[in-house]
Design an enzyme around this catalytic site. Structure first.
Site, PDB file in Angstrom:
ATOM      1  N   THR A  60      41.588 -42.529  -5.802  1.00  0.00           N
ATOM      2  CA  THR A  60      42.702 -41.591  -5.629  1.00  0.00           C
ATOM      3  C   THR A  60      42.238 -40.340  -4.904  1.00  0.00           C
ATOM      4  O   THR A  60      42.870 -39.883  -3.945  1.00  0.00           O
ATOM      5  CB  THR A  60      43.321 -41.236  -6.996  1.00  0.00           C
ATOM      6  OG1 THR A  60      43.870 -42.423  -7.563  1.00  0.00           O
ATOM      7  CG2 THR A  60      44.423 -40.198  -6.842  1.00  0.00           C
ATOM      8  N   HIS A  92      35.042 -48.707 -10.399  1.00  0.00           N
ATOM      9  CA  HIS A  92      35.495 -49.482 -11.560  1.00  0.00           C
ATOM     10  C   HIS A  92      36.260 -50.746 -11.188  1.00  0.00           C
ATOM     11  O   HIS A  92      36.585 -51.541 -12.065  1.00  0.00           O
ATOM     12  CB  HIS A  92      36.314 -48.605 -12.511  1.00  0.00           C
ATOM     13  CG  HIS A  92      37.730 -48.351 -12.096  1.00  0.00           C
ATOM     14  ND1 HIS A  92      38.783 -49.037 -12.639  1.00  0.00           N
ATOM     15  CD2 HIS A  92      38.249 -47.489 -11.200  1.00  0.00           C
ATOM     16  CE1 HIS A  92      39.909 -48.592 -12.108  1.00  0.00           C
ATOM     17  NE2 HIS A  92      39.605 -47.655 -11.228  1.00  0.00           N
ATOM     18  N   THR A 148      29.273 -30.445  -8.752  1.00  0.00           N
ATOM     19  CA  THR A 148      28.020 -31.064  -9.200  1.00  0.00           C
ATOM     20  C   THR A 148      28.175 -32.573  -9.255  1.00  0.00           C
ATOM     21  O   THR A 148      29.141 -33.086  -9.833  1.00  0.00           O
ATOM     22  CB  THR A 148      27.641 -30.534 -10.602  1.00  0.00           C
ATOM     23  OG1 THR A 148      27.535 -29.114 -10.528  1.00  0.00           O
ATOM     24  CG2 THR A 148      26.329 -31.127 -11.074  1.00  0.00           C
ATOM     25  N   CYS A 187      49.118 -48.548 -12.530  1.00  0.00           N
ATOM     26  CA  CYS A 187      49.392 -47.112 -12.513  1.00  0.00           C
ATOM     27  C   CYS A 187      50.882 -46.855 -12.707  1.00  0.00           C
ATOM     28  O   CYS A 187      51.310 -45.745 -12.945  1.00  0.00           O
ATOM     29  CB  CYS A 187      48.938 -46.517 -11.187  1.00  0.00           C
ATOM     30  SG  CYS A 187      47.261 -46.937 -10.774  1.00  0.00           S
TER      31      CYS A 187
END
Lengths: 387, 123
Positions: free
Chosen positions: A74, A203, A241, A326
């Site tokens: 996304t 994933h 990070t 989704c």
């Protein structure tokens, strides 16, 4: 935790490979330091990230320097589309995409429309495929970017990215590809494929959630403006990070995928063939998409005169989807299937079976029997339709 | 494993539709609204509902509601149907509020069935 279900929803997400879990555990324990730090621990963390970049780069046949880590597909879609559209907005503001793209793509284009960009929304053919000639006809002098997904998440329909990419190169239009359902599942050679921007997420290929990447081709005019701000990491294109453990997991998942991509495809082809053989003679069952040219890990079928929500419950303990995962809380019929010309009722009855590495022949044959019984029971329950 | 979508009673009534079917010589009501289709059939003897059957095309809540209604009202006086309220089902089966319209279709059908029975059209 009980696992009293049979999982056939690998297009929504895949289990993390145990080797990837162990890799991430080790990385969390020993390579936890901030990779931007210049001490020995930071360098160790940075080395893990560099190794993962090489692993992913090998899967895609690209230079590791052309990969930007993100939180998933996304974010990659957002960065690739919005970032490139804004970078090239001084040249023109016309964009092209498909009606059947994932929400992570369509919603970005809707946002860009509100910001003054003009978007041409292409409708695929009934089989879900986009005719390259239709695509070429949509391009204009001021077209700067097109986004066409590789494998559709609901139907498994595969677009001719090579042909579409070639057309883009001829017209100096950037091509972004949402390849969330393709990376790690089908061979992708970005040295050969004319793609400028490509989104992926770990994933979907047995890696962890929360990590993905955007490939940005190293060619003139191909760049993105950042959509996040707050640091100098990743050449300021995507500050923040870096999660070294997740990235290491993605890298290993990519390496594993590369080592077995042909075997996985053969396995999925066999499973889909068996599943389809078990249900194709049920009266009024239709394939959404194209079974011959589609990605073999997905079989999406609709059934006449069957209510989708009841079908889904009747199919338990099989974990399948009624549409995009989704979107599955929505009562709205799938916009992807509506774009293929399916009626609201047929779209609403759609079931997406998606298979993966752990799926067995017994599971898909059982699923086919269960689907047949469920259709039969729900049709028996229904009153005769009004004539 | 928790499940937010369906209560235990919805699951039980959806899975065990003992009252699904038709009745010969019965009073029957059909409904086709809100994206669902229903048929309720009843036989009446001495003012009491002897048997109830349903057919339904709809979501699990609708199918479970039909089964729940049939199992609760068999043997009851015919006039009890006029007091049937969707809220009873909504409450007993924990039907989510967004499904209210569909359960109201069942309420209308039940009340129509009651009127037909009360109107003397039962065998």
């Amino acid at each position: 935790m009980a696992t009293d279900f049979i999982y056939l929803d690998y297009a929504a997400s895949t289990p993390v490979d145990p080797r990837v879990v162990e890799c991430m555990r080790e990385c969390s324990e020993f390579g936890f330091a901030n990779p931007s730090s210049n001490h020995v621990a930071g360098r160790l963390s940075r080395a893990n990230i560099e190794r993962a970049a090489e692993q992913l780069a090998a899967l895609l046949n690209v230079d590791p320097a052309n990969l930007i880590w993100t939180s998933g597909a996304t974010e990659s879609d957002n960065l690739g589309i919005a970032g490139a559209a804004r970078f090239r907005s001084h040249r023109g503001k016309h964009l092209v995409t498909l009606l059947t793209e994932h929400k992570a793509v369509t919603d970005v284009f809707r946002m860009l429309e509100k910001q003054g960009f003009e978007v041409t929304w292409l409708k695929p053919a009934e089989d879900g495929r986009l005719d390259p000639a239709t695509f070429a006809a949509a391009l204009r002098e001021d077209t700067q970017l097109a986004s066409i997904m590789y494998v559709n998440n609901e139907t498994g329909v595969m677009q001719d990215i090579e042909a579409i990419g070639s057309i883009c190169r001829e017209h100096d239009v950037l091509l972004h590809v949402d390849a969330a359902q393709a990376v790690g599942k089908i061979a992708i050679d970005l040295q050969a494929l004319p793609v400028d921007l490509l989104s992926l997420t770990a994933h979907k290929f047995y890696g962890p959630k929360g990590i993905g990447a955007l490939y940005i081709a190293d060619r003139p005019g191909c760049h993105v403006e950042p959509i996040l701000f707050g640091g100098g990491q990743q050449r300021r294109i995507r500050p923040g990070t870096l999660p070294a453990d997740l990235i290491a997991g993605l890298g290993l998942a990519a390496e594993i995928a590369q080592s077995r991509i042909d075997a996985d495809l053969g396995h999925l082809n066999n499973l889909r063939r068996r599943l389809w053989a078990g249900i194709q003679d049920i009266d009024g069952v239709l394939v959404n998409g194209d079974i011959e040219s589609g990605f073999p890990g997905i079989l999406n079928v609709s059934a006449l005169d069957v209510e989708g929500e009841s079908l889904l419950l009747e199919l338990e303990p099989f974990c399948v989807a009624t549409g995009s995962a989704c979107n599955s809380k929505s009562q709205e019929p799938s916009y992807v299937l509506r774009a293929l010309g399916r009626s609201d009722l047929l779209a609403q009855s759609a079931i997406r079976f998606s298979m993966g590495r752990p799926t067995t022949e017994d599971e898909v044959e059982l699923a086919a029997r269960r689907y047949r019984e469920a259709i039969g029971r729900l049709r028996d329950l229904a009153p005769a339709a009004a004539s | 494993m928790s499940d937010e979508s369906y209560s235990r009673l919805v699951r039980e009534h959806f899975a065990n539709t003992e009252h699904a079917g038709d009745l010969a010589g019965a009073v029957a009501i059909n409904a086709d609204e809100q994206g669902i289709r229903l048929k309720l059939s009843a036989t009446v003897k001495k003012g009491h509902i002897q048997a109830l059957r349903f057919r339904a095309w709809g979501c699990p809540h609708v199918i479970a509601a039909c089964e729940w209604f049939c199992s609760r009202y068999e043997g009851q006086p015919g006039e009890s149907l006029s007091g049937f309220q969707a809220s009873d089902i909504m409450c007993n089966l924990s039907v989510p509020v967004e499904k209210t319209g569909r359960i109201l279709v069942l309420e209308d059908a039940v009340r129509s069935l009651g009127q037909r029975i009360g109107g003397g059209s039962a065998p």
